[in-house]
Design an enzyme around this catalytic site. Sequence first.
Site, PDB file in Angstrom:
ATOM      1  N   GLU A 114       0.808  -1.219   0.000  1.00 24.23           N
ATOM      2  CA  GLU A 114       0.000   0.000   0.000  1.00 24.23           C
ATOM      3  C   GLU A 114       0.848   1.280   0.000  1.00 24.23           C
ATOM      4  OE1 GLU A 114      -2.463  -1.088   3.413  1.00 24.23           O
ATOM      5  OE2 GLU A 114      -4.076  -1.561   2.017  1.00 24.23           O
TER       6      GLU A 114
HETATM    7  N1  IFG Z   1      -4.572  -4.164   4.268  1.00 22.92           N
HETATM    8  C1  IFG Z   1      -3.328  -3.733   4.910  1.00 22.92           C
HETATM    9  C2  IFG Z   1      -3.163  -4.099   6.364  1.00 22.92           C
HETATM   10  C3  IFG Z   1      -4.473  -4.104   7.143  1.00 22.92           C
HETATM   11  C4  IFG Z   1      -5.481  -4.955   6.398  1.00 22.92           C
HETATM   12  C5  IFG Z   1      -6.733  -5.153   7.230  1.00 22.92           C
HETATM   13  C6  IFG Z   1      -2.220  -5.688   3.928  1.00 22.92           C
HETATM   14  C7  IFG Z   1      -0.975  -6.289   3.352  1.00 22.92           C
HETATM   15  C8  IFG Z   1      -5.781  -4.310   5.076  1.00 22.92           C
HETATM   16  N2  IFG Z   1      -2.212  -4.357   4.182  1.00 22.92           N
HETATM   17  O1  IFG Z   1      -3.181  -6.386   4.173  1.00 22.92           O
HETATM   18  O2  IFG Z   1      -2.275  -3.179   6.989  1.00 22.92           O
HETATM   19  O3  IFG Z   1      -4.941  -2.811   7.361  1.00 22.92           O
HETATM   20  O4  IFG Z   1      -7.562  -6.155   6.681  1.00 22.92           O
END
Ligand code: IFG
Length: 522
Positions: A331
Amino acid sequence: MNVRRLLALLPVSLLLLIIPTAPPSTAATVVAFGSVVPAPVTSTAAAGVTYGITVSTAVYADPGAEGVGERLAAPLRRSTGYPLPVSPAPGAGGISLLLSGAPATVGAEGYQLDVTATSIVIRANRPAGLWNGVQTLHQLLPVAADSATVQPGPWPVPGGHIVDYPRFGYRGAMLDVARHFFTVAAVERYIDQLALYKVNYLHLHLSDDQGWRIAIDSWPNLATYGGSTAVGGGPGGYYTKADYQQIVSYAAARSVTVVPEIDMPSHTNAALASYASLNCDGVAPPLYTGTDVGFSSLCTAKELTYTFIDQVVGELAALTPGPYLHIGGDEAASTAPADYAAFVNRVQRIVAAHGKTVAGWHDVTKATPLPSTVAQYWGTTTNDASVKTAAQNGTKLIMSPANRAYIDMKYNSRTTLGQNWAGYIDVKTAYGWDPGAYLTGVAASSVLGVEAPLWTETLTTSADIDYMAFPRLPAIAELGWSPYSTHNWTAFKQRLGAQGPRWKVMGVNYYHSTQISWPGGS
Ligand code: IFG
């Protein structure tokens, strides 16, 4: 004077002490031999045969298996009240843990288990294999064996023969201790639960926007300031190096290897808030207690950033006996793609220089993965071009599709804990996929295994962890361990239901999914 007259003279209170008022003796039900999770490769029950653990039962351990023997015996001593000594093998009768005589097919993690009327014998090529055999034996013990207090017997173990070994070498669980901090004791509790299902890796998400959770000597503010809060503004917390080493050794004694993650370049607000110098503009942002993602980025243009990473990675690698160091990489919405790729490529080399194999969320396939770098797939589709290309170029994968393995997802719309951005994940969904054939164009040979991430934006207690992890984590653990030929929802949900009574005795706050029939209303 006869005994009757003597007893008549005693005050009632003393009488009650003398007359054994055994609690209503629940004649221990013999666990079904075929109820083991994950499903073994081969399992043949010996109908009508049981081995009875008694006050004279001993554990006989080959050299190198003493630790496994002790970890088998200790909880059993507590629940049976029996001495259960651990002595050097060989021994007649009793429970033998032997490092010879196992079929070569079981490899380093597999085992052979034989329960007869007169003995229990577990054979393996390595202590890790004996450990896994002991987990299977654990599940064949009466559920009262998991009691924290002495229970009346008997202690029958169903007879049979098992030869077993894992499909995948990486069978992981991730705990996000950054969004909310969890104590060493809470992590050890989770390790105990994971081990029962032959999970062998614990990925600790040690840093994020809301918290930095591991003390780094060369950058002390990371933990003391960056670890001082959490989602929702709570007190946060962090592991001292001794705490982290305690977790690592507790895990290692249970054949679980810790994979530490320092997420970067995004998910770094806690670090950026701790040191103004890390920020491109030299200004430290405030601590963050919300749940947004993607807004932070290390300053990829600053040389100090790489000194910082080198020192953090160096100190963490020195504390981590396991092969992997996870750099996150997810992200990175606030890092320009070219800067992101250059950053990841450079950080991979820093981690490798400290003797660790890089793991990263699959976003790192947008850079140039080192040949040894492992990409952890967390997408919600079954087709990802950059992951497919990387796999075809030799990158190995850990499978954590967010709409199958993210056990922070709600079970359904009525689940109060958890999130739903990847959809609802009930038990059947968590179980209903094949990690070796999930991604288009990605061969099973590219897959190291599976991992169930548990993000903690909405979780604060061990009871919350229990609720989200059980019963879905054993489903993921089975996908990691069992041959796909055993994959069958009808059979699995029966075996999963049989775990309920044990979880009740263990005090696991599990979700009573309506997809499962829980015996005895457990
Ligand atoms: N995506 C984010 C996490 C977390 C997750 C919660 C990944 C690799 C959503 N990154 O999953 O930090 O916030 O479900």
